[in-house]
Design a protein around this motif. Sequence first.
Motif, PDB file in Angstrom:
ATOM      1  N   VAL A  84      38.612  33.757  53.224  1.00 27.66           N
ATOM      2  CA  VAL A  84      38.815  32.655  52.787  1.00 27.66           C
ATOM      3  C   VAL A  84      39.757  32.077  52.230  1.00 27.66           C
ATOM      4  CG1 VAL A  84      37.883  31.905  50.319  1.00 27.66           C
ATOM      5  CG2 VAL A  84      36.303  33.318  51.820  1.00 27.66           C
ATOM      6  N   GLN A  85      40.350  30.977  52.403  1.00 32.22           N
ATOM      7  CA  GLN A  85      41.619  30.567  52.024  1.00 32.22           C
ATOM      8  C   GLN A  85      41.368  29.018  51.169  1.00 32.22           C
ATOM      9  OE1 GLN A  85      43.935  29.898  54.972  1.00 32.22           O
ATOM     10  NE2 GLN A  85      46.317  29.910  53.353  1.00 32.22           N
ATOM     11  N   THR A  99      32.266  37.453  44.773  1.00 33.07           N
ATOM     12  CA  THR A  99      33.656  37.336  44.709  1.00 33.07           C
ATOM     13  C   THR A  99      34.088  36.400  44.214  1.00 33.07           C
ATOM     14  OG1 THR A  99      33.005  39.525  46.122  1.00 33.07           O
ATOM     15  CG2 THR A  99      35.498  38.751  45.931  1.00 33.07           C
ATOM     16  N   ASP A 100      34.835  36.264  43.488  1.00 33.25           N
ATOM     17  CA  ASP A 100      35.878  35.574  43.100  1.00 33.25           C
ATOM     18  C   ASP A 100      36.999  35.177  44.099  1.00 33.25           C
ATOM     19  OD1 ASP A 100      35.587  35.334  39.391  1.00 33.25           O
ATOM     20  OD2 ASP A 100      35.346  33.868  40.598  1.00 33.25           O
ATOM     21  N   TYR A 101      37.688  33.758  44.456  1.00 31.70           N
ATOM     22  CA  TYR A 101      38.295  33.462  45.118  1.00 31.70           C
ATOM     23  C   TYR A 101      38.770  32.377  44.283  1.00 31.70           C
ATOM     24  CZ  TYR A 101      36.077  35.828  48.955  1.00 31.70           C
ATOM     25  OH  TYR A 101      35.517  37.357  49.429  1.00 31.70           O
ATOM     26  N   TRP A 102      40.228  32.771  44.657  1.00 35.29           N
ATOM     27  CA  TRP A 102      41.087  30.951  43.567  1.00 35.29           C
ATOM     28  C   TRP A 102      42.640  31.181  45.084  1.00 35.29           C
ATOM     29  CZ3 TRP A 102      39.901  30.388  38.628  1.00 35.29           C
ATOM     30  CH2 TRP A 102      39.161  31.223  37.538  1.00 35.29           C
ATOM     31  N   TYR A 128      28.655  25.621  48.575  1.00 33.41           N
ATOM     32  CA  TYR A 128      28.668  26.501  47.770  1.00 33.41           C
ATOM     33  C   TYR A 128      29.283  26.031  47.309  1.00 33.41           C
ATOM     34  CZ  TYR A 128      28.026  31.154  50.041  1.00 33.41           C
ATOM     35  OH  TYR A 128      27.954  32.336  50.597  1.00 33.41           O
ATOM     36  N   ALA A 129      28.753  26.047  45.556  1.00 33.75           N
ATOM     37  CA  ALA A 129      29.358  24.624  44.326  1.00 33.75           C
ATOM     38  C   ALA A 129      30.745  25.337  43.719  1.00 33.75           C
ATOM     39  CB  ALA A 129      28.761  25.632  42.517  1.00 33.75           C
ATOM     40  N   MET A 130      31.671  24.473  43.686  1.00 35.63           N
ATOM     41  CA  MET A 130      33.231  24.641  43.362  1.00 35.63           C
ATOM     42  C   MET A 130      33.887  24.353  42.573  1.00 35.63           C
ATOM     43  SD  MET A 130      34.228  26.379  46.541  1.00 35.63           S
ATOM     44  CE  MET A 130      36.372  25.206  46.591  1.00 35.63           C
ATOM     45  N   SER A 131      34.762  24.410  42.176  1.00 38.38           N
ATOM     46  CA  SER A 131      35.569  24.567  40.387  1.00 38.38           C
ATOM     47  C   SER A 131      36.716  24.494  39.994  1.00 38.38           C
ATOM     48  CB  SER A 131      33.992  25.365  39.816  1.00 38.38           C
ATOM     49  OG  SER A 131      34.989  26.818  40.562  1.00 38.38           O
ATOM     50  N   ALA A 161      49.165  22.628  33.336  1.00 38.89           N
ATOM     51  CA  ALA A 161      48.880  23.358  33.125  1.00 38.89           C
ATOM     52  C   ALA A 161      48.954  23.763  34.632  1.00 38.89           C
ATOM     53  CB  ALA A 161      47.404  23.728  32.813  1.00 38.89           C
ATOM     54  N   VAL A 162      48.616  24.767  34.689  1.00 43.15           N
ATOM     55  CA  VAL A 162      48.735  25.254  36.632  1.00 43.15           C
ATOM     56  C   VAL A 162      46.586  24.689  36.845  1.00 43.15           C
ATOM     57  CG1 VAL A 162      48.965  26.955  38.034  1.00 43.15           C
ATOM     58  CG2 VAL A 162      51.149  26.965  36.222  1.00 43.15           C
ATOM     59  N   TYR A 163      46.555  23.999  38.031  1.00 44.54           N
ATOM     60  CA  TYR A 163      45.385  23.879  38.003  1.00 44.54           C
ATOM     61  C   TYR A 163      45.077  24.742  39.304  1.00 44.54           C
ATOM     62  CZ  TYR A 163      45.233  20.597  34.788  1.00 44.54           C
ATOM     63  OH  TYR A 163      44.811  19.971  33.165  1.00 44.54           O
ATOM     64  N   TYR A 164      43.704  25.502  39.315  1.00 38.30           N
ATOM     65  CA  TYR A 164      43.658  26.457  40.405  1.00 38.30           C
ATOM     66  C   TYR A 164      42.097  26.082  40.870  1.00 38.30           C
ATOM     67  CZ  TYR A 164      46.890  29.903  38.427  1.00 38.30           C
ATOM     68  OH  TYR A 164      47.821  30.239  38.070  1.00 38.30           O
ATOM     69  N   CYS A 165      42.076  26.327  42.314  1.00 39.69           N
ATOM     70  CA  CYS A 165      40.368  25.676  42.884  1.00 39.69           C
ATOM     71  C   CYS A 165      40.098  27.384  42.977  1.00 39.69           C
ATOM     72  CB  CYS A 165      40.248  25.382  44.101  1.00 39.69           C
ATOM     73  SG  CYS A 165      39.770  24.961  45.206  1.00 39.69           S
ATOM     74  N   ARG A 166      38.552  27.090  42.510  1.00 43.70           N
ATOM     75  CA  ARG A 166      38.165  28.330  42.717  1.00 43.70           C
ATOM     76  C   ARG A 166      36.530  28.494  43.585  1.00 43.70           C
ATOM     77  NH1 ARG A 166      33.075  31.014  38.637  1.00 43.70           N
ATOM     78  NH2 ARG A 166      33.100  32.979  38.809  1.00 43.70           N
ATOM     79  N   ALA A 167      36.409  29.441  44.177  1.00 36.10           N
ATOM     80  CA  ALA A 167      34.763  29.877  44.648  1.00 36.10           C
ATOM     81  C   ALA A 167      34.529  30.846  44.542  1.00 36.10           C
ATOM     82  CB  ALA A 167      35.359  29.606  46.430  1.00 36.10           C
ATOM     83  N   PHE A 168      32.921  31.396  44.477  1.00 35.95           N
ATOM     84  CA  PHE A 168      32.988  32.118  43.666  1.00 35.95           C
ATOM     85  C   PHE A 168      31.025  32.114  44.649  1.00 35.95           C
ATOM     86  CE2 PHE A 168      31.090  35.380  41.118  1.00 35.95           C
ATOM     87  CZ  PHE A 168      29.464  35.505  40.758  1.00 35.95           C
ATOM     88  N   LEU A 169      31.738  33.677  45.834  1.00 39.02           N
ATOM     89  CA  LEU A 169      31.091  33.606  46.821  1.00 39.02           C
ATOM     90  C   LEU A 169      30.484  35.123  47.238  1.00 39.02           C
ATOM     91  CD1 LEU A 169      33.600  32.393  49.630  1.00 39.02           C
ATOM     92  CD2 LEU A 169      31.801  30.800  48.408  1.00 39.02           C
TER      93      LEU A 169
END
Length: 116
Positions: free
Chosen positions: A1-2, A103-106, A31-34, A92-100
């Motif tokens: 995952v990237q 497991t959290d991926y950032w 998947y939802a994304m945030s 801020a530092v903005y991050y993309c997140r996937a929860f699969l």
Amino acid sequence: VQLVESGGGLVQPGGSLRLSCAASGFTFSSYAMSWYRRQAPGKERELVAVIASAGGRRNYADSVKGRFTISRDNAKNTVYLQMNSLKPEDTAVYYCRAFLGGTDYWGQGTQVTVSS
């Protein structure tokens, strides 16, 4: 995952930026994304916006409602964050997140600085 974010930078108050997060290594459309942000080192990341897998349902933090819009293009495996009427407190530092699968991926994050 990237997850790879881009689009950050320096912008004046009242300005706009569009962040992108290119995803790979999983079935993006399932998947939802945030988007999250960390406003200062040592501070916890806070949720900014989340979008359902098909893009129909979206939720926002109260602090960004009416100014930010999350969207996605499942054909391009990309999620976006359109940020308008930016304020200094959006810095801020903005991050993309996937929860699969539990497991959290950032992503690595992209810096947004709102300053005159």
